[in-house]
Scaffold this active site. Structure first.
Site, PDB file in Angstrom:
ATOM      1  N   ARG A   1      32.730  37.823  50.568  1.00  0.00           N
ATOM      2  CA  ARG A   1      33.196  36.433  50.694  1.00  0.00           C
ATOM      3  C   ARG A   1      34.520  36.424  51.451  1.00  0.00           C
ATOM      4  O   ARG A   1      35.109  37.470  51.717  1.00  0.00           O
ATOM      5  CB  ARG A   1      33.450  35.873  49.294  1.00  0.00           C
ATOM      6  CG  ARG A   1      34.493  36.707  48.551  1.00  0.00           C
ATOM      7  CD  ARG A   1      34.942  36.117  47.240  1.00  0.00           C
ATOM      8  NE  ARG A   1      36.045  36.879  46.689  1.00  0.00           N
ATOM      9  CZ  ARG A   1      35.951  37.968  45.941  1.00  0.00           C
ATOM     10  NH1 ARG A   1      34.748  38.441  45.633  1.00  0.00           N
ATOM     11  NH2 ARG A   1      37.023  38.597  45.502  1.00  0.00           N
TER      12      ARG A   1
ATOM     13  N   GLU B   1      33.331  58.058  37.143  1.00  0.00           N
ATOM     14  CA  GLU B   1      34.130  58.503  38.285  1.00  0.00           C
ATOM     15  C   GLU B   1      35.350  59.223  37.752  1.00  0.00           C
ATOM     16  O   GLU B   1      35.804  58.935  36.642  1.00  0.00           O
ATOM     17  CB  GLU B   1      34.632  57.292  39.098  1.00  0.00           C
ATOM     18  CG  GLU B   1      33.613  56.712  40.044  1.00  0.00           C
ATOM     19  CD  GLU B   1      34.150  55.531  40.833  1.00  0.00           C
ATOM     20  OE1 GLU B   1      35.315  55.124  40.619  1.00  0.00           O
ATOM     21  OE2 GLU B   1      33.394  55.008  41.656  1.00  0.00           O
TER      22      GLU B   1
ATOM     23  N   HIS C   1      43.972  43.070  36.419  1.00  0.00           N
ATOM     24  CA  HIS C   1      43.000  42.872  37.498  1.00  0.00           C
ATOM     25  C   HIS C   1      43.101  41.517  38.164  1.00  0.00           C
ATOM     26  O   HIS C   1      42.212  41.105  38.914  1.00  0.00           O
ATOM     27  CB  HIS C   1      41.571  43.135  37.016  1.00  0.00           C
ATOM     28  CG  HIS C   1      41.431  44.480  36.381  1.00  0.00           C
ATOM     29  ND1 HIS C   1      41.583  45.638  37.093  1.00  0.00           N
ATOM     30  CD2 HIS C   1      41.226  44.853  35.100  1.00  0.00           C
ATOM     31  CE1 HIS C   1      41.460  46.678  36.274  1.00  0.00           C
ATOM     32  NE2 HIS C   1      41.248  46.221  35.058  1.00  0.00           N
TER      33      HIS C   1
ATOM     34  N   LYS D   1      27.429  47.874  41.990  1.00  0.00           N
ATOM     35  CA  LYS D   1      28.243  49.011  42.464  1.00  0.00           C
ATOM     36  C   LYS D   1      27.407  50.237  42.789  1.00  0.00           C
ATOM     37  O   LYS D   1      27.691  50.955  43.751  1.00  0.00           O
ATOM     38  CB  LYS D   1      29.315  49.381  41.434  1.00  0.00           C
ATOM     39  CG  LYS D   1      30.169  48.226  40.939  1.00  0.00           C
ATOM     40  CD  LYS D   1      30.873  47.476  42.043  1.00  0.00           C
ATOM     41  CE  LYS D   1      31.112  46.030  41.658  1.00  0.00           C
ATOM     42  NZ  LYS D   1      30.657  45.022  42.603  1.00  0.00           N
TER      43      LYS D   1
HETATM   44  C1  MV4 Z   1      39.351  52.816  39.619  1.00  0.00           C
HETATM   45  C2  MV4 Z   1      40.662  53.127  39.206  1.00  0.00           C
HETATM   46  C3  MV4 Z   1      40.969  54.458  39.042  1.00  0.00           C
HETATM   47  N1  MV4 Z   1      40.028  55.409  39.258  1.00  0.00           N
HETATM   48  N2  MV4 Z   1      38.467  53.790  39.848  1.00  0.00           N
HETATM   49  C4  MV4 Z   1      39.798  48.108  39.079  1.00  0.00           C
HETATM   50  C5  MV4 Z   1      39.031  47.004  39.690  1.00  0.00           C
HETATM   51  C6  MV4 Z   1      37.844  47.602  40.325  1.00  0.00           C
HETATM   52  N3  MV4 Z   1      37.648  47.008  41.617  1.00  0.00           N
HETATM   53  C7  MV4 Z   1      38.135  49.060  40.406  1.00  0.00           C
HETATM   54  N4  MV4 Z   1      39.333  49.300  39.701  1.00  0.00           N
HETATM   55  C8  MV4 Z   1      39.837  50.538  39.543  1.00  0.00           C
HETATM   56  N5  MV4 Z   1      38.970  51.560  39.796  1.00  0.00           N
HETATM   57  C9  MV4 Z   1      38.818  55.057  39.653  1.00  0.00           C
HETATM   58  N6  MV4 Z   1      37.904  56.013  39.836  1.00  0.00           N
HETATM   59  C10 MV4 Z   1      41.574  52.115  38.994  1.00  0.00           C
HETATM   60  C11 MV4 Z   1      41.155  50.821  39.156  1.00  0.00           C
HETATM   61  C12 MV4 Z   1      42.178  49.839  38.887  1.00  0.00           C
HETATM   62  C13 MV4 Z   1      42.617  48.973  39.866  1.00  0.00           C
HETATM   63  C14 MV4 Z   1      42.080  48.958  41.130  1.00  0.00           C
HETATM   64  C15 MV4 Z   1      42.536  48.096  42.081  1.00  0.00           C
HETATM   65  C16 MV4 Z   1      43.562  47.220  41.769  1.00  0.00           C
HETATM   66  C17 MV4 Z   1      44.103  47.209  40.532  1.00  0.00           C
HETATM   67  C18 MV4 Z   1      43.649  48.070  39.556  1.00  0.00           C
HETATM   68  C19 MV4 Z   1      44.210  48.052  38.294  1.00  0.00           C
HETATM   69  C20 MV4 Z   1      43.764  48.879  37.339  1.00  0.00           C
HETATM   70  C21 MV4 Z   1      42.743  49.785  37.628  1.00  0.00           C
END
Ligand code: MV4
Length: 481
Positions: free
Chosen positions: A291, A199, A234, A115
């Protein structure tokens, strides 16, 4: 490219082989002893058993798979999703052996798999990112200062993580150090890399991702968005295209940002750029998945593009046959992942025998499926049975079709997420489009499905009773004579 080996199993192996066949390309399946009878093995022109059931003794054996390619004269490998699909070493190994890896170059896989490296790579391209720290925490005081600047709550993320692994929310300054230490030790044991960063925590985001396609000649296009906000822990369960909330302006801005992300790492093939969308419709780059994704069919339906065909064509070095201005969205598509899991019991895997297994059919219904009636669901792999996909002229039509298709999908022997799908597609928040990634947490409980099932049972009993009384009337006729 005359012969492709698909280094995967189940529905995605079949999905890839179907396009290969359509293009006149021969197919090779690999399989574990648990998958001897699987449809992907029967469908392929040739099939090779590569090991025992556990994936680290079969589907993850890169060297063995390359060996099979050399023995059978394979000239391309499609990795599907999961397993070796985002393993940069495997992509490199294939290329070193003169076999085309149908996917991006190992450099892009490597950069986007980390990341912080990804953020660093896209930094020069003016991509919106969540405020925070753009390097691993080494100095606690610096990290605390940044946390205070962006404001609590903040999120600590593992650089090597993805899909939510190794994330921790910190509500207040006092908790910062202890949560950071936990995040570091979790990341170290899970990924062998303890790098973490922070973040601002976006509390109720929508998960929106952009499909991109890139060729080896520098052309990159975006195939609009998929919304994947309905997920639990997730794990995505429902996806759709287009999103119910994007305006044409935001769609274009996100699409153009996604193209820049792809360009920043010299991307080749099909890729997905993930964004968060906050309540004010600000979007932020999260990560890029290098992918073909599980949910790619909804994009295929609204664009009319076969993404696997495009992957193969650009892997052969062809110029992308589509231009951005040729692409448009037609209709609306929904996808429900049908897992062998029990929605009444915390979504625990429900393995067993598929005593009844009958797929729904009809116009606007697509099922990307990897199973047949009578098969056992193996315990060794992801328990996804299929993806139920519907396509309508608009969102409401796709929802109606989906509810009917769920009714027509007959599965006995294992519990599945089908009733959970009914719950989602009937829910007012989903139907209105007013939902975010907290949908499942906020609205779902097993009791709701139990109530629905009790209601259905009551209706079934009433129907049976009415039929019984009707039958009685008919039967009484002769006695009156
Ligand atoms: C976040 C977020 C809130 N704030 N970043 C979860 C998976 C990863 N790809 C990044 N994710 C998140 N990042 C910040 N700064 C909330 C999530 C997140 C989330 C993101 C996408 C789909 C579902 C989710 C479920 C919980 C938290």
């Amino acid at each position: 490219m005359k012969k492709i080996l698909v280094a995967n199993r189940g529905e995605i192996a079949l999905r890839v082989m179907k396009t290969a066949k359509k293009m006149g390309i021969k197919t090779v399946a690999v399989y574990s002893v648990a998958d001897r009878q699987s449809p992907h093995v029967k469908f392929a022109d040739e099939a090779v058993c590569i090991g025992e059931a556990p994936s680290n003794q079969s589907y993850l054996l890169g060297d063995k798979i390359i060996e099979v390619c050399k023995e059978l004269g394979v000239d391309g490998i499609h990795p599907g999703y999961g397993f070796l699909s985002e393993n940069s070493k495997f992509a490199e190994l294939a290329e070193q052996n003169g076999i085309t890896f149908i996917g991006p170059k190992s450099h892009a896989i490597e950069v986007m798999g980390d990341k912080l490296a990804a953020k660093d790579t896209v930094k020069a391209y003016d991509i919106p990112m969540v405020p925070g720290l753009d390097h691993a925490i080494t100095d606690i005081d610096e990290a605390k200062k940044v946390a205070k600047e962006v404001g609590f709550p903040i999120l600590i993320k593992a650089s090597a993580g993805g899909g939510g692994k190794g994330m921790r929310v910190v509500e207040k300054e006092e908790d910062f150090e202890s949560q950071m230490q936990r995040a570091i030790s979790e990341a170290t044991s899970a990924f062998g890399d303890g790098s973490v960063f922070i973040e601002k925590f976006v509390a109720s985001p929508r998960h929106i991702e952009i499909q991109v396609l890139a060729d080896t000649h520098g052309n990159v296009v975006y195939l609009f968005e998929r919304e994947c906000s309905v997920q639990r822990r997730h794990q995505k369960v429902v996806e759709e295209a287009p999103s119910a909330v994007l305006t044409p302006e935001i769609r274009q801005a996100m699409g153009e940002a996604a193209v820049k992300v792809a360009k920043s790492c010299d991307y080749v093939g099909a890729g997905t750029v993930e964004f968060l969308l906050d309540e004010n419709k600000n979007f932020y780059f999260l990560e890029m998945n290098t992918r073909l994704q599980v949910e790619h069919p909804v994009t295929e339906l609204i664009t009319g593009i076969d993404l696997v065909e495009m992957q193969i064509r650009v892997a052969r070095g062809e110029v992308l046959p589509i231009k951005q201005e040729d692409l448009k969205i037609t209709g609306h598509a929904l996808e429900l992942r049908v897992y062998a899991e029990d929605p009444l019991n915390d979504f625990l895997p429900s393995v067993g025998n598929l005593e009844t297994y009958i797929l729904p059919t009809g116009e606007g219904i697509r099922v990307d499926n990897g199973f047949e009636q009578g098969m056992d669901v193996p315990i060794y792999y992801d328990p996804m049975l299929s993806k139920l996909i519907t396509y309508g002229k608009d969102r409401n039509e796709a929802i109606e079709l989906m509810l009917k298709a769920i009714q027509d999908y007959k599965i006995d022997g294992v519990s599945t997420t089908l009733p959970f799908g009914t719950f989602v597609f009937e829910h007012e928040a989903f139907v209105s489009g007013d939902f975010d990634t907290n949908f499942v947490k906020k609205y779902y409980s097993a009791d709701i499905i139990k109530e629905n099932q009790a209601k259905e049972a009551e209706v079934a009993a009433l129907v049976a009773l009415r039929q019984y009384l009707e039958d009685q009337k008919v039967l009484r006729v002769p006695t009156k004579l």
